[in-house]
Structures are given as structure tokens and as C-alpha cells.
Design a protein around this motif. Structure first.
Motif, mmCIF file in Angstrom:
data_model
loop_
_atom_site.group_PDB
_atom_site.id
_atom_site.type_symbol
_atom_site.label_atom_id
_atom_site.label_comp_id
_atom_site.label_asym_id
_atom_site.label_seq_id
_atom_site.Cartn_x
_atom_site.Cartn_y
_atom_site.Cartn_z
ATOM 1 N N SER A 2 29.356 -1.664 85.465
ATOM 2 C CA SER A 2 28.197 -0.988 84.906
ATOM 3 C C SER A 2 28.512 -0.442 83.518
ATOM 4 N N THR A 3 27.507 -0.412 82.682
ATOM 5 C CA THR A 3 27.685 0.162 81.353
ATOM 6 C C THR A 3 26.930 1.474 81.220
ATOM 7 N N LEU A 4 26.294 1.927 82.302
ATOM 8 C CA LEU A 4 25.400 3.078 82.231
ATOM 9 C C LEU A 4 25.636 4.002 83.410
ATOM 10 N N GLU A 6 23.749 7.405 85.102
ATOM 11 C CA GLU A 6 22.650 8.366 85.121
ATOM 12 C C GLU A 6 22.850 9.279 86.311
ATOM 13 N N ARG A 28 22.647 11.237 81.058
ATOM 14 C CA ARG A 28 22.794 9.787 80.910
ATOM 15 C C ARG A 28 23.925 9.497 79.931
ATOM 16 N N ASP A 30 25.884 5.933 78.194
ATOM 17 C CA ASP A 30 25.909 4.483 78.029
ATOM 18 C C ASP A 30 27.162 4.121 77.232
ATOM 19 N N ARG A 31 27.988 3.254 77.784
ATOM 20 C CA ARG A 31 29.235 2.906 77.098
ATOM 21 C C ARG A 31 28.983 2.234 75.742
ATOM 22 N N HIS A 32 27.771 1.745 75.489
ATOM 23 C CA HIS A 32 27.449 1.136 74.196
ATOM 24 C C HIS A 32 27.266 2.192 73.101
ATOM 25 N N THR A 111 31.794 9.611 83.455
ATOM 26 C CA THR A 111 31.797 8.990 82.122
ATOM 27 C C THR A 111 33.221 8.652 81.695
#
Length: 138
Positions: A2-4, A6, A28, A30-32, A111
Motif C-alpha cells: 500500500s502507498t496510503l 488513512e 492520511r 501517502d508515500r508519494h 507511517t
């Protein structure tokens, strides 16, 4: 993978009334966008009746668990036993919410499992970002 991440949290709005109403919120990550976290409040919980999303640094959130941090639109500080205060400053006014520190710690641990603290720069694709910038400049 997963990249997210929440995570719903229970936020208590600090208001003039003696009872602090509980409002839903979502943290939230997001790794991006590896340096940032977001806290979103759904439309029914806001004065304007629209979803409100605040973006601020993961480092600010982590540091604010232990000592007052922040000098801009978002400020974070510990408060009593297992509470953290988040202040959101906007031209329309200031919103102050309390969140259980344990919920924030659990979120930050998730995270860090996704992108370890200190290694955020490894998630950045600078060549892609530079190409996007050049494309937009034409």
C-alpha cells in the motif's frame, strides 16, 4: 504494498460551550508525498458545510506530541494526559481540536512502517518531478 494510510480519529472541538463536541476526522499519509500528513474534517463537521483538509508536516505532528511546535497555520502541542492539541489558523478564524495522543502515535507508527522517518527523500522521484516542471513551463 500500500502507498496510503488513512486512520479515523475522534477529535474534540474546543469551543466556548463547556462540552467539547466530538467530530470525526481522518489522518492520511501517502508515500508519494512522504514529508506530509493530512487531517480531513467531513462537510457536516465544518461551519461552511464543505470538507476541509489541512496538510502539514509529519515531523510537526510527531514533535508536537512532546512539546509545542509550529508557528504558521498549523500548531501542535501536548495537553494533559494522552491528549494532543492541534490548532488550525485561517483568515476565517482558528479551530482548536483535541485528539488522543495514542491515536496519533499509532498513526505515526504506521507511517514510519511505510516510510521510515529520515528516509522520506528516497520516495521522491526527482527526475519525474523535474520533467513535469519542464513540461508545464512550455
Amino acid at each position: 504494498m500500500s502507498t496510503l494510510i488513512e486512520q479515523p480519529v475522534e477529535a474534540r472541538l474546543v469551543a466556548a460551550a463547556p462540552r467539547m463536541p466530538s467530530i470525526p476526522a481522518t489522518l492520511r499519509y501517502d508515500r508519494h508525498d512522504p514529508f506530509a500528513v493530512q487531517m480531513t474534517f467531513p462537510a457536516p463537521a465544518t461551519l461552511e458545510g464543505v470538507e476541509v483538509r489541512w496538510t502539514f508536516s509529519r515531523e510537526l505532528l510527531a514533535a508536537g506530541l512532546h512539546a509545542p511546535e509550529g508557528h504558521g497555520d498549523v500548531r501542535v502541542r501536548p495537553y494533559g494526559y494522552d491528549r494532543t492539541v492541534l490548532e488550525f489558523h485561517a483568515p476565517e478564524g482558528t479551530a482548536v481540536v483535541h485528539v488522543r495522543s495514542g491515536e496519533i502515535r499509532r498513526f505515526l507508527e504506521a507511517t514510519s512502517a511505510l516510510v521510515p522517518t529520515g528516509l522520506e527523500h528516497q520516495q521522491l522521484d526527482l527526475d519525474h518531478d523535474l520533467a513535469e516542471l519542464m513540461r508545464d513551463a512550455r
